[in-house]
Design an enzyme around this catalytic site. Structure first.
Site, PDB file in Angstrom:
ATOM      1  N   ALA A 119      58.503 -96.003 -48.456  1.00 45.54           N
ATOM      2  CA  ALA A 119      59.328 -96.634 -47.824  1.00 45.54           C
ATOM      3  C   ALA A 119      60.426 -95.935 -48.687  1.00 45.54           C
ATOM      4  CB  ALA A 119      59.660 -98.010 -49.322  1.00 45.54           C
ATOM      5  N   ASP A 169      52.004 -96.060 -47.130  1.00 46.60           N
ATOM      6  CA  ASP A 169      53.773 -96.731 -47.221  1.00 46.60           C
ATOM      7  C   ASP A 169      54.701 -95.656 -47.919  1.00 46.60           C
ATOM      8  OD1 ASP A 169      55.749 -98.331 -47.528  1.00 46.60           O
ATOM      9  OD2 ASP A 169      54.755 -98.716 -49.540  1.00 46.60           O
ATOM     10  N   TRP A 229      53.602-100.717 -56.376  1.00 45.37           N
ATOM     11  CA  TRP A 229      54.555-101.145 -56.573  1.00 45.37           C
ATOM     12  C   TRP A 229      54.251-102.534 -56.957  1.00 45.37           C
ATOM     13  CZ3 TRP A 229      56.521-103.561 -51.940  1.00 45.37           C
ATOM     14  CH2 TRP A 229      57.883-104.222 -51.857  1.00 45.37           C
ATOM     15  N   LYS A 277      66.148 -97.974 -47.647  1.00 47.31           N
ATOM     16  CA  LYS A 277      66.446 -97.824 -49.308  1.00 47.31           C
ATOM     17  C   LYS A 277      67.511 -96.180 -48.316  1.00 47.31           C
ATOM     18  CE  LYS A 277      63.442 -99.690 -50.203  1.00 47.31           C
ATOM     19  NZ  LYS A 277      63.370-100.784 -51.997  1.00 47.31           N
TER      20      LYS A 277
HETATM   21  C1  LIG Z   1      56.571 -98.717 -52.492  1.00 47.45           C
HETATM   22  C2  LIG Z   1      57.242 -99.687 -50.906  1.00 47.45           C
HETATM   23  N1  LIG Z   1      56.865-100.259 -50.155  1.00 47.45           N
HETATM   24  C3  LIG Z   1      57.633-100.745 -49.713  1.00 47.45           C
HETATM   25  C4  LIG Z   1      58.695-101.332 -49.809  1.00 47.45           C
HETATM   26  C5  LIG Z   1      59.303-102.574 -48.934  1.00 47.45           C
HETATM   27  O1  LIG Z   1      60.809-102.207 -48.867  1.00 47.45           O
HETATM   28  P1  LIG Z   1      61.730-103.602 -48.218  1.00 47.45           P
HETATM   29  O2  LIG Z   1      62.930-104.027 -48.909  1.00 47.45           O
HETATM   30  O3  LIG Z   1      62.177-102.508 -46.934  1.00 47.45           O
HETATM   31  O4  LIG Z   1      60.636-104.249 -47.500  1.00 47.45           O
HETATM   32  C6  LIG Z   1      59.004-101.390 -51.564  1.00 47.45           C
HETATM   33  C7  LIG Z   1      60.759-101.823 -51.634  1.00 47.45           C
HETATM   34  O5  LIG Z   1      60.944-101.809 -52.906  1.00 47.45           O
HETATM   35  C8  LIG Z   1      58.146-100.517 -52.639  1.00 47.45           C
HETATM   36  O6  LIG Z   1      58.946-100.127 -53.502  1.00 47.45           O
END
Ligand SMILES: Cc1ncc(COP(=O)(O)O)c(C=O)c1O
Length: 399
Positions: A220, A218, A137, A253
């Site tokens: 999400a 991570d 990401w 999400k």
């Molecule tokens: C892999 C990954 N980690 C973390 C996040 C962070 O999400 P948040 O919107 O809760 O900060 C995202 C958001 O797109 C993501 O794709």
């Protein structure tokens, strides 16, 4: 003596240009395109069959309850909503929820949890390097660098074979130094959709434990892949095998509360005492950065999870989002054998085997907007856009 340039006070006007996130640039380009038939698969949020990102009905109901019952908006403290973190705990940790070496705290979304976790690592061991699989990401590297930690990249995904480059990943972990951090996507890998298998998670866990590496998971998109429980399998495997683990979790999400910024940071250390000490640092870092997390979204999620009827309905709404993701995947996969891998991957994102030029041609010729890398969001497509999208992609593959 100072030269004239050195002596000149540097002000805000001296700031260099910012290289803006390529995904943000893509959104701007798509918004500016006047063609009504345009397709936006660069977007990072869930969309339903009609192309909307609706507020979940359970969140609306929880917000109504919150509006009726909340009596004060006085400060909550750095830990935020403690009951929220208590309720996330069993969802994330399953049968490990009773382990008191694991502690968690509310954060402003998954991003806040990532930043806080890496700040903690930088406090404990500023020389730690962070092993990051590529691609990842795009916000991971800047978040890590902002804490002063160094990144070591390794190849994660084989674009030719649509598979995890697991041998390369293990080789990179074997080369790592004790104390190094391994960033892992808990499920629904963004941007590739290619997750580790159970055996691969187990192998990563044992290398981390043997070589004294710190896994940082991570997660999400829990519930967007195979199911709430199944998607947490990797997290739990790491927790079972490793003495120290950090987890950045997001509800943005799976509760569809993106802008309300709802997430949490969990960590495990070898003892309850060392976990309490680490958490004191976590609160300190949080206090320095945002003092306390925003309340509204986490309070709504807390009400959903604390109210049996709402909790059950959330499971249903989450399953409906997951079913749509997986059914669009199957539709795309069945359109052409070269796209069949998309039906075997998980989460909202996959990468198409297209060059940058082909991606740009899709943009110009068909008003289809996706990242230059070929990453696209399967549920960026409304139901009536899927066939046109796959036809255009197949045409590009044939050319
Ligand atoms: C892999 C990954 N980690 C973390 C996040 C962070 O999400 P948040 O919107 O809760 O900060 C995202 C958001 O797109 C993501 O794709």
């Amino acid at each position: 003596m100072l030269s004239e340039t050195d002596a000149r006070a540097r002000g805000l006007a001296d700031l260099p240009e910012v290289q803006s996130d390529s995904l943000l640039q893509l959104i701007a380009l798509c918004n500016a395109d006047p063609r009504p038939e345009k397709i936006d698969v660069g977007v990072g949020v869930f969309r339903d069959g009609e192309g909307r990102t609706p507020i979940l009905k359970v969140i609306k109901d929880a917000e109504r309850i919150l509006w009726e019952t909340q009596e004060t908006k006085s400060y909550l403290g750095s830990a935020g909503d403690k009951r929220f973190a208590e309720l996330i705990r069993p969802i994330l940790l399953g049968d490990l929820a009773d382990d008191d070496r694991i502690a968690g705290v509310q954060t402003p979304g998954g991003c806040g949890a990532l930043r806080l976790g890496f700040e903690l690592i930088a406090t404990a061991n500023p020389n730690a390097r962070v092993l990051v699989g590529t691609p990842t990401w795009p916000n991971h590297p800047p978040i890590i660098r902002s804490t002063g930690l160094q990144i070591v990249e390794y190849p994660y995904y084989d674009r030719e074979n649509f598979a995890v480059r697991f041998d390369d990943m293990l080789a990179a972990l074997d080369d790592a130094r004790p104390g190094d951090v391994v960033l892992l996507h808990g499920c629904c890998h963004n941007p590739t959709g290619a997750d580790l298998s159970t055996d691969e998670w187990a192998a990563v866990a044992s290398v981390c434990e043997e070589r004294k590496l710190l896994p940082f998971v991570d997660i999400a998109y829990q519930g967007f892949g195979r199911g709430l429980e199944e998607d947490a399998e990797g997290v739990r495997l790491m927790l079972r095998s490793c003495g120290e683990v950090i987890i950045a979790q997001s509800c943005d999400k799976n509760f569809s509360v993106y802008r309300d910024r709802v997430g949490s940071l969990f960590l495990k250390t070898a003892s309850t005492d060392s976990t309490a000490r680490a958490m004191a640092h976590v609160f300190q870092r949080a206090r320095e950065m945002w003092s306390m997390p925003p309340d509204h979204g986490a309070a709504a999620v807390r009400i959903v999870l604390d109210t049996p009827g709402l909790r059950q309905r959330w499971h249903g709404e989450l399953a409906a989002m997951r079913d749509r993701i997986n059914s669009v995947r199957k539709r795309i996969a069945s359109a052409d054998p070269r796209l069949s891998y998309i039906g075997e991957q998980f989460g909202m994102f996959s990468m198409l085997p297209l060059s940058r030029d082909q991606v740009l041609e899709l943009r110009e010729k068909h008003a289809i907007y996706m990242a230059d890398s070929g990453r696209f969001n399967v549920v960026g497509l409304s139901d009536d856009q899927v066939d046109r999208f796959t036809a255009a992609v197949v045409e590009a593959l044939d050319a």
